[in-house]
Design a protein around this motif. Structure first.
Motif, PDB file in Angstrom:
ATOM      1  N   ASN A 257       0.818  -1.205   0.000  1.00  0.00           N
ATOM      2  CA  ASN A 257       0.000   0.000   0.000  1.00  0.00           C
ATOM      3  C   ASN A 257       0.853   1.257   0.000  1.00  0.00           C
ATOM      4  O   ASN A 257       0.429   2.298  -0.506  1.00  0.00           O
ATOM      5  CB  ASN A 257      -0.944   0.007   1.203  1.00  0.00           C
ATOM      6  CG  ASN A 257      -2.158  -0.874   0.986  1.00  0.00           C
ATOM      7  OD1 ASN A 257      -2.268  -1.513  -0.055  1.00  0.00           O
ATOM      8  ND2 ASN A 257      -3.052  -0.915   1.945  1.00  0.00           N
ATOM      9  N   GLY A 258       2.056   1.161   0.583  1.00  0.00           N
ATOM     10  CA  GLY A 258       2.953   2.311   0.517  1.00  0.00           C
ATOM     11  C   GLY A 258       3.363   2.618  -0.914  1.00  0.00           C
ATOM     12  O   GLY A 258       3.401   3.792  -1.323  1.00  0.00           O
ATOM     13  N   LEU A 259       3.662   1.589  -1.696  1.00  0.00           N
ATOM     14  CA  LEU A 259       4.005   1.802  -3.109  1.00  0.00           C
ATOM     15  C   LEU A 259       2.799   2.321  -3.889  1.00  0.00           C
ATOM     16  O   LEU A 259       2.947   3.210  -4.753  1.00  0.00           O
ATOM     17  CB  LEU A 259       4.509   0.491  -3.715  1.00  0.00           C
ATOM     18  CG  LEU A 259       5.832  -0.042  -3.149  1.00  0.00           C
ATOM     19  CD1 LEU A 259       6.153  -1.413  -3.748  1.00  0.00           C
ATOM     20  CD2 LEU A 259       6.970   0.932  -3.418  1.00  0.00           C
ATOM     21  N   LEU A 260       1.613   1.777  -3.607  1.00  0.00           N
ATOM     22  CA  LEU A 260       0.414   2.266  -4.290  1.00  0.00           C
ATOM     23  C   LEU A 260       0.111   3.720  -3.916  1.00  0.00           C
ATOM     24  O   LEU A 260      -0.326   4.511  -4.765  1.00  0.00           O
ATOM     25  CB  LEU A 260      -0.779   1.371  -3.953  1.00  0.00           C
ATOM     26  CG  LEU A 260      -0.741  -0.048  -4.543  1.00  0.00           C
ATOM     27  CD1 LEU A 260      -1.922  -0.877  -4.030  1.00  0.00           C
ATOM     28  CD2 LEU A 260      -0.759  -0.004  -6.061  1.00  0.00           C
ATOM     29  N   HIS A 261       0.324   4.076  -2.673  1.00  0.00           N
ATOM     30  CA  HIS A 261       0.113   5.469  -2.248  1.00  0.00           C
ATOM     31  C   HIS A 261       1.106   6.406  -2.933  1.00  0.00           C
ATOM     32  O   HIS A 261       0.766   7.545  -3.285  1.00  0.00           O
ATOM     33  CB  HIS A 261       0.263   5.570  -0.728  1.00  0.00           C
ATOM     34  CG  HIS A 261       0.150   6.974  -0.207  1.00  0.00           C
ATOM     35  ND1 HIS A 261      -1.055   7.643  -0.149  1.00  0.00           N
ATOM     36  CD2 HIS A 261       1.102   7.832   0.266  1.00  0.00           C
ATOM     37  CE1 HIS A 261      -0.849   8.852   0.341  1.00  0.00           C
ATOM     38  NE2 HIS A 261       0.452   8.994   0.609  1.00  0.00           N
ATOM     39  N   TYR A 262       2.308   5.924  -3.170  1.00  0.00           N
ATOM     40  CA  TYR A 262       3.337   6.749  -3.822  1.00  0.00           C
ATOM     41  C   TYR A 262       2.948   7.085  -5.253  1.00  0.00           C
ATOM     42  O   TYR A 262       3.239   8.177  -5.752  1.00  0.00           O
ATOM     43  CB  TYR A 262       4.668   6.007  -3.783  1.00  0.00           C
ATOM     44  CG  TYR A 262       5.811   6.768  -4.399  1.00  0.00           C
ATOM     45  CD1 TYR A 262       6.421   7.822  -3.731  1.00  0.00           C
ATOM     46  CD2 TYR A 262       6.282   6.427  -5.678  1.00  0.00           C
ATOM     47  CE1 TYR A 262       7.470   8.528  -4.302  1.00  0.00           C
ATOM     48  CE2 TYR A 262       7.332   7.121  -6.256  1.00  0.00           C
ATOM     49  CZ  TYR A 262       7.920   8.173  -5.567  1.00  0.00           C
ATOM     50  OH  TYR A 262       8.961   8.871  -6.140  1.00  0.00           O
ATOM     51  N   VAL A 263       2.277   6.140  -5.935  1.00  0.00           N
ATOM     52  CA  VAL A 263       1.865   6.386  -7.322  1.00  0.00           C
ATOM     53  C   VAL A 263       0.407   6.842  -7.413  1.00  0.00           C
ATOM     54  O   VAL A 263      -0.136   6.967  -8.521  1.00  0.00           O
ATOM     55  CB  VAL A 263       2.064   5.111  -8.171  1.00  0.00           C
ATOM     56  CG1 VAL A 263       3.520   4.715  -8.203  1.00  0.00           C
ATOM     57  CG2 VAL A 263       1.204   3.950  -7.645  1.00  0.00           C
ATOM     58  N   GLY A 264      -0.220   7.089  -6.265  1.00  0.00           N
ATOM     59  CA  GLY A 264      -1.593   7.575  -6.271  1.00  0.00           C
ATOM     60  C   GLY A 264      -2.633   6.507  -6.488  1.00  0.00           C
ATOM     61  O   GLY A 264      -3.752   6.806  -6.947  1.00  0.00           O
ATOM     62  N   GLY A 265      -2.326   5.255  -6.142  1.00  0.00           N
ATOM     63  CA  GLY A 265      -3.258   4.159  -6.341  1.00  0.00           C
ATOM     64  C   GLY A 265      -4.155   3.936  -5.138  1.00  0.00           C
ATOM     65  O   GLY A 265      -4.082   4.654  -4.127  1.00  0.00           O
TER      66      GLY A 265
END
Length: 311
Positions: free
Chosen positions: A154-162
């Motif tokens: 979720n941290g990676l998804l939050h970084y790309v706005g997912g």
């Protein structure tokens, strides 16, 4: 006279040699007897006790009410809806993890079979997941990767706005399968890498000389050669994944339709206190493992025979 007395003279010699040969055989096997006795006490006697208990209606909360029921516990395991669902979950989990691990392990084995700078370091890093304790691996995936608040995914998804999904709640069985695939892919990779390194290099060179490309070499030479190794990896992986308890217990606690047969055995024994029902389910797990192990041993013996014939 000589012809008739010769056999009589050799008969006592043969009789004297036989006890000495038997004594030597027992002397050779004697160091193995303590290990054999220990194995029987630790593995076979508990299984016999489990087999006996499986024929009783035995609830630990009411020990005086236990009675012999024959095959009723086995009939309930095979007909109860929840237990049938756990059997189906076990099959689905095993097949998915084994197939995906084999495909990824084959890709990694083909990569590591090539020469490149830092191959030893890469090989060590790829083997590392298989060396992690199963419970620790499950905790790693549950808290470090899957956590919806501070997990890495979720941290990676939050970084790309997912989006920020709850991985375990939305895809519980897939979450368990992913953690097991991560842990068992290195095992498949090692088996298939050993198969790749046992190929005959002269056949590969001859195919190259005849104009075969990489895909043709893989399809007509590499894949047929790896058939036994693929079977061995699938069988050995199935033996362990059928009995997997750590990932299901740690990640989902058997909820959301992820309870496999080993977890159902635990639930029946430690939570419902149904000793007879849990024993019957455990015996079925053991029988399934023995069937798979029998095929695995046949594959291993055929591999040994092939290697000896080549030598």
């Amino acid at each position: 006279m000589t012809a008739t007395t010769a056999p009589l003279a050799t008969t006592p010699v043969r009789a004297a040699r036989q006890p000495s040969a038997r004594l030597r055989a027992w002397a050779t096997r004697a160091p193995l007897l303590p290990a054999l006795v220990f194995m029987i006490i630790v593995t076979q006697l508990p299984f016999v006790a489990t087999l006996v208990i499986s024929f009783f209606d035995w609830n630990a909360l009411y020990p005086k009410a236990r009675h012999f029921t024959g095959l009723d516990n086995y009939r309930q395991v095979l007909t109860d809806a929840d237990l049938r669902h756990s059997v189906w979950t076990t099959v689905l989990l095993t097949v998915t993890v084994v197939l995906v691990s084999l495909v990824l392990g084959l890709a990694l084995a083909l990569l590591l079979n090539r020469r490149f700078h830092g191959r030893g370091v890469v090989r060590t890093l790829l083997i590392a997941p298989f060396l992690v304790v199963p419970v620790a691996a499950a905790l790693l995936w549950k808290h470090v990767l899957y956590n919806p608040e501070y997990g890495l995914l979720n941290g990676l998804l939050h970084y790309v706005g997912g989006p920020q999904p709850d991985w375990i709640s939305n895809t519980p069985l897939l979450a368990v399968e992913a953690s097991l695939v991560w842990q068992w892919t290195p095992f498949m990779m090692l088996i298939l890498l050993a198969g790749l390194q046992s190929r005959d290099p002269e056949q590969i060179e001859a195919a190259r000389v005849d104009g075969a490309n990489d895909w043709q070499v893989f399809r007509h030479l590499t894949l047929p050669h790896l058939r036994r190794y693929l079977e061995l990896g699938a069988l050995l992986g199935s033996i362990y994944i059928v009995q997997n308890f750590d990932a299901v217990f740690t990640i989902t606690s058997g909820g959301l339709g992820t309870a496999n047969l080993p977890y159902t055995v635990y639930q029946s024994f430690y939570q419902a206190h149904e000793n007879g029902l849990a024993s019957a389910a455990g015996v079925l797990v053991v029988i399934g493992s023995i069937v798979i192990a029998t095929f695995a041993l046949r594959v291993v013996s055929s591999l040994f025979r092939e290697e000896v014939s080549r030598a």
